[in-house]
Design a protein around this motif. Structure first.
Motif, PDB file in Angstrom:
ATOM      1  N   LEU A  47       0.421   2.676   4.177  1.00  0.00           N
ATOM      2  CA  LEU A  47      -0.070   1.552   2.851  1.00  0.00           C
ATOM      3  C   LEU A  47      -1.453   1.632   2.865  1.00  0.00           C
ATOM      4  O   LEU A  47      -2.024   1.231   1.884  1.00  0.00           O
ATOM      5  N   SER A  48      -2.279   2.070   3.768  1.00  0.00           N
ATOM      6  CA  SER A  48      -3.952   2.129   3.985  1.00  0.00           C
ATOM      7  C   SER A  48      -4.415   3.204   3.247  1.00  0.00           C
ATOM      8  O   SER A  48      -5.628   3.589   2.918  1.00  0.00           O
ATOM      9  N   LEU A  49      -3.430   4.371   2.632  1.00  0.00           N
ATOM     10  CA  LEU A  49      -4.047   5.539   2.185  1.00  0.00           C
ATOM     11  C   LEU A  49      -5.155   5.520   1.110  1.00  0.00           C
ATOM     12  O   LEU A  49      -5.930   6.132   0.950  1.00  0.00           O
ATOM     13  N   GLY A  56     -11.603  -0.628   5.850  1.00  0.00           N
ATOM     14  CA  GLY A  56     -10.905  -0.347   6.617  1.00  0.00           C
ATOM     15  C   GLY A  56      -9.646   0.657   6.532  1.00  0.00           C
ATOM     16  O   GLY A  56      -8.789   0.807   7.350  1.00  0.00           O
ATOM     17  N   GLY A  57      -9.518   1.204   5.198  1.00  0.00           N
ATOM     18  CA  GLY A  57      -8.579   2.269   4.779  1.00  0.00           C
ATOM     19  C   GLY A  57      -8.917   3.618   5.275  1.00  0.00           C
ATOM     20  O   GLY A  57     -10.018   3.812   5.579  1.00  0.00           O
ATOM     21  N   VAL A  58      -7.678   4.477   4.865  1.00  0.00           N
ATOM     22  CA  VAL A  58      -8.041   5.797   5.395  1.00  0.00           C
ATOM     23  C   VAL A  58      -8.958   6.782   4.040  1.00  0.00           C
ATOM     24  O   VAL A  58      -9.318   7.733   4.256  1.00  0.00           O
ATOM     25  N   GLN A  59      -8.687   6.371   2.766  1.00  0.00           N
ATOM     26  CA  GLN A  59      -9.417   6.783   1.669  1.00  0.00           C
ATOM     27  C   GLN A  59      -9.038   7.997   1.670  1.00  0.00           C
ATOM     28  O   GLN A  59      -9.759   8.902   1.454  1.00  0.00           O
ATOM     29  N   THR A 109      -5.755  -6.873   2.752  1.00  0.00           N
ATOM     30  CA  THR A 109      -4.631  -6.041   2.510  1.00  0.00           C
ATOM     31  C   THR A 109      -4.433  -5.515   3.955  1.00  0.00           C
ATOM     32  O   THR A 109      -3.183  -5.504   4.687  1.00  0.00           O
ATOM     33  N   ILE A 110      -5.629  -4.856   4.503  1.00  0.00           N
ATOM     34  CA  ILE A 110      -5.512  -4.431   5.961  1.00  0.00           C
ATOM     35  C   ILE A 110      -5.201  -5.271   6.808  1.00  0.00           C
ATOM     36  O   ILE A 110      -4.447  -5.176   7.682  1.00  0.00           O
ATOM     37  N   ASP A 111      -6.060  -6.509   6.880  1.00  0.00           N
ATOM     38  CA  ASP A 111      -5.945  -7.407   7.954  1.00  0.00           C
ATOM     39  C   ASP A 111      -4.805  -8.139   7.901  1.00  0.00           C
ATOM     40  O   ASP A 111      -4.040  -8.590   9.274  1.00  0.00           O
ATOM     41  N   LYS A 112      -4.192  -8.518   6.770  1.00  0.00           N
ATOM     42  CA  LYS A 112      -2.557  -8.961   6.865  1.00  0.00           C
ATOM     43  C   LYS A 112      -1.341  -8.115   6.598  1.00  0.00           C
ATOM     44  O   LYS A 112      -0.339  -8.686   6.470  1.00  0.00           O
ATOM     45  N   ARG A 113      -1.907  -6.889   6.524  1.00  0.00           N
ATOM     46  CA  ARG A 113      -0.636  -5.771   6.479  1.00  0.00           C
ATOM     47  C   ARG A 113       0.242  -6.002   5.066  1.00  0.00           C
ATOM     48  O   ARG A 113       1.381  -6.217   5.165  1.00  0.00           O
TER      49      ARG A 113
END
Length: 395
Positions: A47-49, A56-59, A109-113
């Protein structure tokens, strides 16, 4: 949220696809909300892509994201749809939102998934927004809200009455799915795509704070912001292509493992039959052009996104033509392969325990999302006169 690197993506996607495949047939029969599988998707880190590295994402680039969507759709196009629409909401925040909103919403979104769902359909005018102190009051209903059931956040569109009596103006914002006054109904009952969590969302006097408005009512969208519909159309396109590839692979395996040659052929295996080989060749020539067209359109989309605010209307229009071509070809591939596979695998393959019908049902339901004839018209007008498609929520 599980942290993964770009190098991890192929292995993580393959592992997730394998896990979803083991229960896909059984879940398709039951339908409803696949809570455990959605949790598995969230735990994968995929979901981080689409989230920038700064938050904090992959980008990842969109070619990578679309490959994961396509690969998951080969085994489970419904959950691939839910997964894909999370990324569409991330793109919506990026294209419509401000820098402060990027920082806050992506980091949260990253911290709380968080798993995002969609209630953003500009053609659906069932939700209205009225100005109040500190924001907007939402009232009404949004239908076909993909991924809304079980989601944590929603991107939404509402219409604001024009003070001078003109056409209602579009407003786009984000909201917690469990905000006071928000009710998500699990009322999706189509015969395909049965686990897309496409509920109906009811808003009863719900406050949308101004800080969570991505696009203000009456604001003129930049050319860059109008790339959002192309992102969405390519999500659908890759879902269709994934269904076509999945159906082809399921038929191939069934032919090799479960079929008997026709009694007059005199051949030891069905796969040795020239007629069967000929038909598989025909189906391959339906899938292959779709693959090439999709990859080209994805590359053109990435070029347009990379141009940022410098992207031109001409570039955007040419991208829309490429996306229309890719979508029309993928639509055709999904329908034809999922239908014709039964002629190659025989009566035995229609047994419910094999679940091969799910490919056709999923393709038939999903390809009705918007009329393919409108895409063919856009392609034809461009071919005849060089006319580029007019930007709309679907073109």
């Amino acid at each position: 949220m599980t942290r993964i690197s770009l190098a991890d993506v192929p292995a993580v996607t393959a592992r997730l696809a394998q896990e979803l495949a083991t229960t896909a047939i059984a879940r398709d029969r039951v339908g409803g909300h696949a809570a455990a599988e959605r949790e598995r998707i969230a735990a994968s880190g995929l979901l981080s892509l689409s989230i920038p590295q700064a938050q904090g994402g992959v980008q990842a680039d969109w070619a990578t994201i679309y490959r994961t969507i396509r690969q998951l759709a080969e085994v489970d196009s419904a959950l691939a749809h839910v997964y894909a629409f999370h990324h569409l909401q991330m793109a919506s925040v990026l294209l419509y939102g401000r820098a402060e909103q990027h920082q806050r919403l992506f980091r949260e979104t990253i911290d709380k998934r968080l798993f995002w769902g969609n209630a953003l359909n500009p053609l659906d005018t069932g939700l209205t927004a009225a100005p109040v102190e500190g924001g907007w009051l939402l009232d009404g209903v949004k239908s076909y809200a993909s991924g809304s059931v079980g989601s944590d956040r929603l991107c939404l569109s509402a219409h604001v009455k024009d003070a001078e009596g003109g056409a209602p103006q579009l407003l786009i914002g984000v909201l917690a799915t469990r905000a006071e006054g928000v009710t998500v109904r699990e009322d999706w009952d189509a015969f395909g795509q049965r686990q897309t969590d496409s509920g109906t969302v009811r808003f009863d006097n719900v406050l949308l704070p101004q800080r969570d408005v991505l696009l203000s009512a009456g604001a003129v969208q930049s050319t860059r912001a109008t790339l959002r519909p192309q992102l969405a159309q390519l999500i659908l396109t890759n879902l269709y292509l994934g269904i076509a590839r999945g159906a082809f692979e399921a038929a191939r395996r069934f032919t090799l493992e479960n079929t008997k040659p026709w009694f007059t052929s005199g051949l030891p295996r069905t796969s040795d039959d020239p007629v069967v080989q000929h038909r598989y060749g025909q189906l391959r020539l339906v899938v292959r052009p779709a693959e090439l067209a999709v990859d080209f359109a994805v590359a053109e989309l990435q070029h347009a996104l990379d141009a940022g605010d410098a992207v031109t209307a001409q570039q955007r229009g040419e991208l829309a033509v490429a996306v229309a071509e890719a979508k029309a070809l993928s639509h055709r591939a999904a329908i034809e392969v999922s239908n014709q596979l039964f002629e190659l695998t025989g009566a035995h393959s229609t047994s419910a325990r094999y679940g091969l019908d799910r490919f056709w049902r999923n393709a038939r339901v999903h390809t009705l999302h918007d009329p393919v004839d409108q895409k063919l018209r856009d392609i034809g007008r461009h071919a005849i006169e060089g006319t580029l498609p007019t930007p709309t929520p679907y073109s």
